[in-house]
Write a protein that holds these residues in place. Structure first.
Motif, PDB file in Angstrom:
ATOM      1  N   ASP A 120       0.875  -1.166   0.000  1.00 49.53           N
ATOM      2  CA  ASP A 120       0.000   0.000   0.000  1.00 49.53           C
ATOM      3  C   ASP A 120       0.914   1.219   0.000  1.00 49.53           C
ATOM      4  O   ASP A 120       1.586   1.503   0.987  1.00 49.53           O
ATOM      5  N   GLY A 123      -0.704   6.611  -1.944  1.00 45.88           N
ATOM      6  CA  GLY A 123      -1.679   7.250  -1.058  1.00 45.88           C
ATOM      7  C   GLY A 123      -2.038   8.694  -1.393  1.00 45.88           C
ATOM      8  O   GLY A 123      -2.237   9.507  -0.490  1.00 45.88           O
ATOM      9  N   PRO A 124      -2.165   9.039  -2.691  1.00 48.83           N
ATOM     10  CA  PRO A 124      -2.512  10.427  -3.016  1.00 48.83           C
ATOM     11  C   PRO A 124      -3.984  10.675  -2.699  1.00 48.83           C
ATOM     12  O   PRO A 124      -4.763   9.732  -2.576  1.00 48.83           O
ATOM     13  N   ASN A 125      -4.324  11.935  -2.556  1.00 45.35           N
ATOM     14  CA  ASN A 125      -5.716  12.274  -2.325  1.00 45.35           C
ATOM     15  C   ASN A 125      -6.263  12.882  -3.606  1.00 45.35           C
ATOM     16  O   ASN A 125      -5.645  13.780  -4.170  1.00 45.35           O
ATOM     17  N   TYR A 325     -11.320   7.162   8.848  1.00 51.63           N
ATOM     18  CA  TYR A 325     -10.105   6.678   8.181  1.00 51.63           C
ATOM     19  C   TYR A 325      -9.824   5.236   8.625  1.00 51.63           C
ATOM     20  O   TYR A 325      -9.574   4.351   7.811  1.00 51.63           O
ATOM     21  N   TYR A 347       2.599  -1.373   4.451  1.00 55.92           N
ATOM     22  CA  TYR A 347       2.099  -0.006   4.290  1.00 55.92           C
ATOM     23  C   TYR A 347       3.282   0.965   4.291  1.00 55.92           C
ATOM     24  O   TYR A 347       4.034   1.002   5.266  1.00 55.92           O
ATOM     25  N   VAL A 349       3.944   4.503   4.604  1.00 48.81           N
ATOM     26  CA  VAL A 349       3.224   5.720   4.984  1.00 48.81           C
ATOM     27  C   VAL A 349       4.114   6.542   5.921  1.00 48.81           C
ATOM     28  O   VAL A 349       4.993   5.998   6.610  1.00 48.81           O
ATOM     29  N   GLN A 353       2.161   8.347  11.204  1.00 46.98           N
ATOM     30  CA  GLN A 353       0.940   7.533  11.321  1.00 46.98           C
ATOM     31  C   GLN A 353       1.209   6.189  12.008  1.00 46.98           C
ATOM     32  O   GLN A 353       0.383   5.287  11.945  1.00 46.98           O
ATOM     33  N   PHE A 357      -1.435   3.032  12.800  1.00 47.12           N
ATOM     34  CA  PHE A 357      -1.360   1.696  12.203  1.00 47.12           C
ATOM     35  C   PHE A 357      -1.209   0.600  13.252  1.00 47.12           C
ATOM     36  O   PHE A 357      -1.692  -0.512  13.054  1.00 47.12           O
TER      37      PHE A 357
HETATM   38  N1  ARG Z   1      -4.066   9.424   1.795  1.00 47.84           N
HETATM   39  C1  ARG Z   1      -3.299   9.323   2.990  1.00 47.84           C
HETATM   40  C2  ARG Z   1      -2.554  10.638   3.246  1.00 47.84           C
HETATM   41  O1  ARG Z   1      -2.389  11.454   2.343  1.00 47.84           O
HETATM   42  C3  ARG Z   1      -2.284   8.230   2.963  1.00 47.84           C
HETATM   43  C4  ARG Z   1      -2.848   6.851   2.845  1.00 47.84           C
HETATM   44  C5  ARG Z   1      -1.962   5.817   3.457  1.00 47.84           C
HETATM   45  N2  ARG Z   1      -2.474   4.474   3.341  1.00 47.84           N
HETATM   46  C6  ARG Z   1      -3.420   3.927   4.109  1.00 47.84           C
HETATM   47  N3  ARG Z   1      -3.798   2.727   3.892  1.00 47.84           N
HETATM   48  N4  ARG Z   1      -3.962   4.617   5.093  1.00 47.84           N
HETATM   49  O2  ARG Z   1      -2.145  10.839   4.390  1.00 47.84           O
END
Ligand code: ARG
Length: 589
Positions: A120, A123-125, A325, A347, A349, A353, A357
């Motif tokens: 994973d 992780g873009p938004n 989330y 993951y 990340v 975080q 996790f």
């Molecule tokens: N979209 C999230 C961010 O910009 C990151 C996602 C990470 N992956 C996950 N499975 N939560 O912080």
């Protein structure tokens, strides 16, 4: 192919056993005194306690036993009881010949038991442009994935789009204010929604920050956005249609950006894809007695007796029943297990975080979303800082867009290349792009992922030192020697790597022989930085050898051909490594 360290250990272990000592004492390591020896064994020091004698009495015996062994050029017993080992150049050459006979993998076998590993990363938004914060996840994740693939595992990369939060409601609200006549907002609309999205990516990227700013100043606006988010999440058709438009437009743009970074994903799933799995998952957590109400919210306790710091409960649903989330991440685990049954999920990340996790993983285990054997690994990365030691920003202090960062490095690289020698603009630009990517990726990956690092454009783009361009420069140098050789002659029958005739040649050969062991460790430790450290040493060893050796002027035909084979192998090792790091070398630079 067996690792060279294992082969060496094997011989030393045998010598210990044959002399009546336990084999555990025969363990060999790389020398920490390369000026004295290449490998060493300190087992006699520990064995002395068990066998109640002076350590050197043991090391002397072992040295004597190994004296005639063809693997070694020298085995020295050094007081108080160390064994210093030097490899026989013939043996080393033989090892490299075997690597050379397998150009695809140069002696690094695929694992015996391939796993299915989901990763994973990215992780873009959606609807928000990629910024430098997303760079590390993309670069590290891609490399970890490629290392795993090289080792023979089935690696499935999932981009895990952020497509479910308030940002969606904000966009819908802003769009409604601008174009209220669109059918998406008409609840009585029963026809087909238009195929064409009502915005371009440029507009979308402007709409989101505008909406976000308005919501901070205007309470009613914020309420509307929250309401829109709620309705979207509860299936309002027009909003779902808008979400699909937003996804289409965004994903196209993201794909283009990731492609520029030589990053690609097997799956383009998002948070929204997890939603269908939430109701059953929550129901089961309740029925099984794991989830309970706490101040109105539904939570699962995840603290353990051995915790040294407080691990708060994992919240499953907010008091208004909305999902979070966490909920999404847990439900994502549900479909990942159902569709792929992975042995492990990694993951990649931001390390901030980590606690989050920990909660998610514990909750997933406790409630049985995964098998006891399924690995859940958090690979947290540190912050990419600017030269001032603070998170990387634009000159104006804003968040820097990834696209902008990449193109500014491309530009810098082009300037350097054009300064060095005259190139055609088009070719120079193409080369600059390739080299710039190595600068960015190597600059990142050469640091241990969990550490913060300083993005130093000047240093990263330099052709000297521990940089991507230096590695590429070395590969290009090898390519050009090989081309020169091929232009003059063809490799004679029976050409092969020969025993080293100089220190620098042997040093290069020793580096090469570590390839398979290094790659295995890089996979096991999810540590691309080990690949970087390896190719930096290898490139240094090669350049040293190159400066000390007259390759093109060598008169002995077979000797010269041996050098050429050695160069080929060095090139292969470097190429495989940069490929798993996620960049490539140009023909010239
Ligand atoms: N979209 C999230 C961010 O910009 C990151 C996602 C990470 N992956 C996950 N499975 N939560 O912080």
């Amino acid at each position: 192919m067996e690792k060279i360290l294992e082969l060496i250990s094997g011989e030393v272990v045998k010598a210990f056993e044959e002399n009546g000592y336990h084999k555990k004492y025969g363990k060999v390591t790389l020398s920490n005194r390369p000026d004295l020896c290449e490998y060493q064994c300190n087992g006699a020091m520990a064995a002395a306690k068990e066998y109640k004698c002076a350590p050197f009495m043991i090391s002397d015996k072992i040295a004597e036993a190994l004296k005639e062994n063809p693997m070694f050029e020298a085995v020295d017993s050094v007081k108080p009881g160390f064994l210093n080992l030097k490899l026989n150049p013939e043996f080393l050459a033989g090892y490299l010949q075997k690597m050379d006979a397998d150009p695809e993998r140069i002696g690094c076998e695929k694992c015996d038991q391939p796993k299915t590993i989901m990763i994973d990363y990215g992780g873009p938004n959606v609807a928000k442009p990629l910024h430098v914060g997303h760079l590390r996840s993309a670069i590290i994740g891609e490399s970890v994935k490629r290392i795993g693939k090289f080792m023979g595992h089935t690696m499935i990369g999932d981009v895990h789009l952020g497509d479910w939060g308030l940002q969606m409601g904000l966009i819908i609200t802003e769009l409604q204010q601008r174009q209220p006549e669109l059918p998406y907002f008409d609840e009585s609309f029963a026809g087909e929604y238009p195929e064409k999205p009502p915005f371009t990516i440029g507009e979308l990227e402007e709409i989101y920050p505008t909406a976000s700013a308005k919501s901070k100043e205007n309470e009613a606006y914020k309420e509307a956005a929250m309401q829109a988010t709620y309705e979207l999440q509860h299936g309002r058709a027009g909003y779902r249609a808008l979400l699909n438009h937003i996804l289409d437009v965004s994903v196209n743009d993201l794909k283009r950006n990731y492609q520029n970074l030589n990053v690609s994903f097997e799956l383009w799933k998002g948070e929204s894809d997890a939603q269908p799995f939430i109701p059953d998952m929550v129901e089961k957590m309740k029925v099984d007695g794991y989830a309970h109400l706490s101040e109105g919210a539904l939570v699962v306790d995840v603290k353990e007796d051995t915790d040294t710091k407080e691990i708060p409960p994992c919240m499953i649903l907010k008091s208004d029943g909305a999902s979070l989330y966490n909920t999404t991440d847990l439900a994502t685990i549900v479909w990942r297990m159902k569709d792929y049954n992975p042995d492990e999920i990694i993951y990649v990340v931001d390390k901030r975080q980590e606690l989050y996790f920990t909660q998610v993983f514990r909750c997933a285990r406790k409630t049985g979303l995964v098998n006891p054997k399924t690995g859940l690994k958090f690979l947290g990365f540190g912050t990419m800082n600017g030269k001032d030691g603070k998170p990387f920003k634009t000159r104006e202090g804003g968040v820097m867009r990834l696209e902008y960062l990449v193109s500014s490095i491309d530009e810098e690289m082009y300037r350097k290349i054009a300064d060095n020698h005259t190139v055609e603009e088009a070719e120079g630009r193409k080369t600059a792009k390739i080299v710039a990517l190595s600068a960015i990726k190597y600059g990142d990956l050469s640091n241990q992922a969990s550490k913060d690092y300083i993005f130093d454009v000047e240093r990263f783009t330099s052709f000297e030192g521990n940089t991507g361009p230096y590695i590429l420069y070395t590969i290009v140098r090898i390519k050009s020697i090989l081309k020169k050789y091929q232009a003059e002659k063809t490799l004679p029958e029976g050409a092969q790597i020969l025993a080293a005739r100089s220190e620098s040649e042997k040093a290069l050969m020793l580096e090469l022989s570590k390839f398979n062991g290094m790659m295995e460790t890089a996979f096991e430790e999810t540590a691309p930085h080990k690949v970087c450290a390896y190719i930096y040493d290898l490139a240094n060893a090669f350049n040293h050898f190159y400066h000390q050796t007259k390759i093109m002027a060598e008169q002995d035909e077979m000797q010269q051909a041996g050098y050429i084979r050695l160069l080929e192998l060095t090139k292969r090792a470097l190429e495989i490594c940069i490929d798993v790091l996620g960049f490539e070398a140009p023909e010239r630079m």
